[in-house]
Write a protein that holds these residues in place. Structure first.
Motif, PDB file in Angstrom:
ATOM      1  N   GLY A  34       0.805  -1.208   0.000  1.00 22.54           N
ATOM      2  CA  GLY A  34       0.000   0.000   0.000  1.00 22.54           C
ATOM      3  C   GLY A  34       0.840   1.260   0.000  1.00 22.54           C
ATOM      4  O   GLY A  34       2.008   1.245   0.382  1.00 22.54           O
ATOM      5  N   ILE A  35       0.220   2.333  -0.459  1.00 23.42           N
ATOM      6  CA  ILE A  35       0.837   3.657  -0.444  1.00 23.42           C
ATOM      7  C   ILE A  35      -0.242   4.634  -0.009  1.00 23.42           C
ATOM      8  O   ILE A  35      -1.325   4.677  -0.598  1.00 23.42           O
ATOM      9  N   GLU A  36       0.048   5.403   1.054  1.00 15.72           N
ATOM     10  CA  GLU A  36      -0.918   6.367   1.578  1.00 15.72           C
ATOM     11  C   GLU A  36      -0.282   7.751   1.629  1.00 15.72           C
ATOM     12  O   GLU A  36       0.904   7.879   1.932  1.00 15.72           O
ATOM     13  N   PRO A  37      -1.063   8.803   1.352  1.00  9.95           N
ATOM     14  CA  PRO A  37      -0.512  10.163   1.393  1.00  9.95           C
ATOM     15  C   PRO A  37      -0.223  10.609   2.825  1.00  9.95           C
ATOM     16  O   PRO A  37      -0.899  10.209   3.774  1.00  9.95           O
ATOM     17  N   LEU A  38       0.814  11.443   2.965  1.00  7.63           N
ATOM     18  CA  LEU A  38       1.175  12.074   4.236  1.00  7.63           C
ATOM     19  C   LEU A  38       1.225  13.584   4.014  1.00  7.63           C
ATOM     20  O   LEU A  38       1.343  14.043   2.870  1.00  7.63           O
ATOM     21  N   ALA A  48       3.391   7.239   2.802  1.00  6.30           N
ATOM     22  CA  ALA A  48       3.746   6.113   3.653  1.00  6.30           C
ATOM     23  C   ALA A  48       3.689   4.864   2.778  1.00  6.30           C
ATOM     24  O   ALA A  48       2.634   4.509   2.263  1.00  6.30           O
ATOM     25  N   VAL A  49       4.834   4.222   2.596  1.00  3.84           N
ATOM     26  CA  VAL A  49       4.892   2.970   1.833  1.00  3.84           C
ATOM     27  C   VAL A  49       4.730   1.836   2.837  1.00  3.84           C
ATOM     28  O   VAL A  49       5.492   1.735   3.794  1.00  3.84           O
ATOM     29  N   LYS A  50       3.716   1.009   2.616  1.00  5.94           N
ATOM     30  CA  LYS A  50       3.469  -0.121   3.516  1.00  5.94           C
ATOM     31  C   LYS A  50       4.072  -1.379   2.910  1.00  5.94           C
ATOM     32  O   LYS A  50       3.797  -1.716   1.758  1.00  5.94           O
ATOM     33  N   LEU A  51       4.895  -2.052   3.706  1.00  5.55           N
ATOM     34  CA  LEU A  51       5.583  -3.262   3.272  1.00  5.55           C
ATOM     35  C   LEU A  51       5.113  -4.447   4.097  1.00  5.55           C
ATOM     36  O   LEU A  51       4.978  -4.340   5.318  1.00  5.55           O
ATOM     37  N   ARG A  52       4.864  -5.554   3.429  1.00  4.87           N
ATOM     38  CA  ARG A  52       4.593  -6.804   4.144  1.00  4.87           C
ATOM     39  C   ARG A  52       5.899  -7.572   4.196  1.00  4.87           C
ATOM     40  O   ARG A  52       6.508  -7.871   3.177  1.00  4.87           O
ATOM     41  N   THR A 146       5.424  -3.718 -11.320  1.00  2.00           N
ATOM     42  CA  THR A 146       4.941  -2.617 -12.151  1.00  2.00           C
ATOM     43  C   THR A 146       3.902  -1.828 -11.367  1.00  2.00           C
ATOM     44  O   THR A 146       3.148  -2.391 -10.575  1.00  2.00           O
ATOM     45  N   LEU A 147       3.906  -0.533 -11.594  1.00  2.00           N
ATOM     46  CA  LEU A 147       2.939   0.355 -10.957  1.00  2.00           C
ATOM     47  C   LEU A 147       1.806   0.638 -11.916  1.00  2.00           C
ATOM     48  O   LEU A 147       2.033   0.916 -13.091  1.00  2.00           O
ATOM     49  N   ASP A 148       0.590   0.594 -11.404  1.00  2.00           N
ATOM     50  CA  ASP A 148      -0.582   0.985 -12.180  1.00  2.00           C
ATOM     51  C   ASP A 148      -0.995   2.333 -11.628  1.00  2.00           C
ATOM     52  O   ASP A 148      -1.844   2.419 -10.752  1.00  2.00           O
ATOM     53  N   LEU A 149      -0.354   3.411 -12.113  1.00  2.00           N
ATOM     54  CA  LEU A 149      -0.551   4.733 -11.532  1.00  2.00           C
ATOM     55  C   LEU A 149      -1.963   5.292 -11.641  1.00  2.00           C
ATOM     56  O   LEU A 149      -2.419   5.957 -10.737  1.00  2.00           O
ATOM     57  N   PRO A 150      -2.729   5.030 -12.714  1.00  2.00           N
ATOM     58  CA  PRO A 150      -4.073   5.604 -12.745  1.00  2.00           C
ATOM     59  C   PRO A 150      -4.929   5.132 -11.566  1.00  2.00           C
ATOM     60  O   PRO A 150      -5.576   5.931 -10.929  1.00  2.00           O
ATOM     61  N   SER A 151      -4.913   3.850 -11.223  1.00  2.00           N
ATOM     62  CA  SER A 151      -5.731   3.386 -10.111  1.00  2.00           C
ATOM     63  C   SER A 151      -5.109   3.767  -8.781  1.00  2.00           C
ATOM     64  O   SER A 151      -5.805   4.038  -7.813  1.00  2.00           O
ATOM     65  N   THR A 152      -3.763   3.816  -8.698  1.00  2.00           N
ATOM     66  CA  THR A 152      -3.087   4.212  -7.470  1.00  2.00           C
ATOM     67  C   THR A 152      -3.355   5.681  -7.190  1.00  2.00           C
ATOM     68  O   THR A 152      -3.612   6.077  -6.073  1.00  2.00           O
ATOM     69  N   ALA A 153      -3.282   6.515  -8.240  1.00  2.00           N
ATOM     70  CA  ALA A 153      -3.486   7.951  -8.059  1.00  2.00           C
ATOM     71  C   ALA A 153      -4.900   8.246  -7.560  1.00  2.00           C
ATOM     72  O   ALA A 153      -5.122   9.202  -6.820  1.00  2.00           O
ATOM     73  N   ALA A 154      -5.852   7.427  -7.939  1.00  2.00           N
ATOM     74  CA  ALA A 154      -7.220   7.659  -7.494  1.00  2.00           C
ATOM     75  C   ALA A 154      -7.382   7.412  -6.004  1.00  2.00           C
ATOM     76  O   ALA A 154      -8.236   8.001  -5.372  1.00  2.00           O
ATOM     77  N   THR A 155      -6.505   6.560  -5.409  1.00  2.00           N
ATOM     78  CA  THR A 155      -6.609   6.295  -3.981  1.00  2.00           C
ATOM     79  C   THR A 155      -5.817   7.274  -3.144  1.00  2.00           C
ATOM     80  O   THR A 155      -5.926   7.280  -1.934  1.00  2.00           O
TER      81      THR A 155
END
Length: 156
Positions: A34-38, A48-52, A146-155
């Protein structure tokens, strides 16, 4: 001469036995979940980059800090560090959140580096990092995808 040969043999045996003191550890399985804005400043974005972290070993892994570098499309985009401490129990997993910064200049370099035919969909990334654990306990890791930026940017 005999004494030097005996001493050399002693050192060789000592070094071989020292290797047995450090148990073999399988590498951690680390994935971005996950990636969340700060809150950010004027010329930077923070996330915030979330790592498992999955520990496939028979012993717990203790850590006392983490560092990350994120490359997208072959160029450094973000980096971050955290002084978090903790432990990942044997045959267990944990989620670790690390703040990273992206400067406006990094975003500009990424944008200028895209070819006109390349979209923001499926950009390759490489996440390099280390989980600090003392002199012999530091574990380095790499995650690729690979990053799917369009869907990531929406979150975000």
């Amino acid at each position: 001469m005999r004494r030097a040969l005996g001493f050399s043999l002693f050192l060789m045996l000592l070094s071989l036995s020292a290797c047995a003191l450090f148990p073999h550890r399988d590498p951690l399985n680390i994935t971005v979940v996950g990636i969340e804005p700060l809150p950010s400043q004027e010329l930077e974005m923070r996330f915030a980059v979330k790592l498992r972290l999955q520990n496939p070993n028979e012993t717990a892994i203790d850590y006392n800090g983490v560092a990350l570098d994120l490359e997208v499309n072959g160029r450094t985009l973000a980096s971050g560090v955290s002084d978090q401490t903790g432990s990942i129990p044997r045959f267990s997993e944990a989620v670790l959140s690390v703040p990273v910064s992206i400067s406006a200049f990094s975003v500009l370099r990424q944008t200028l580096g895209l070819s006109q035919t390349q979209s923001l969909d499926n950009l390759p990334y490489v996440l390099k990092g280390k989980l600090a654990g003392g002199l012999f306990g530091t574990m380095r890791f790499v995650d690729r995808g690979t990053l799917d930026l369009p869907s990531t940017a929406a979150t975000w």
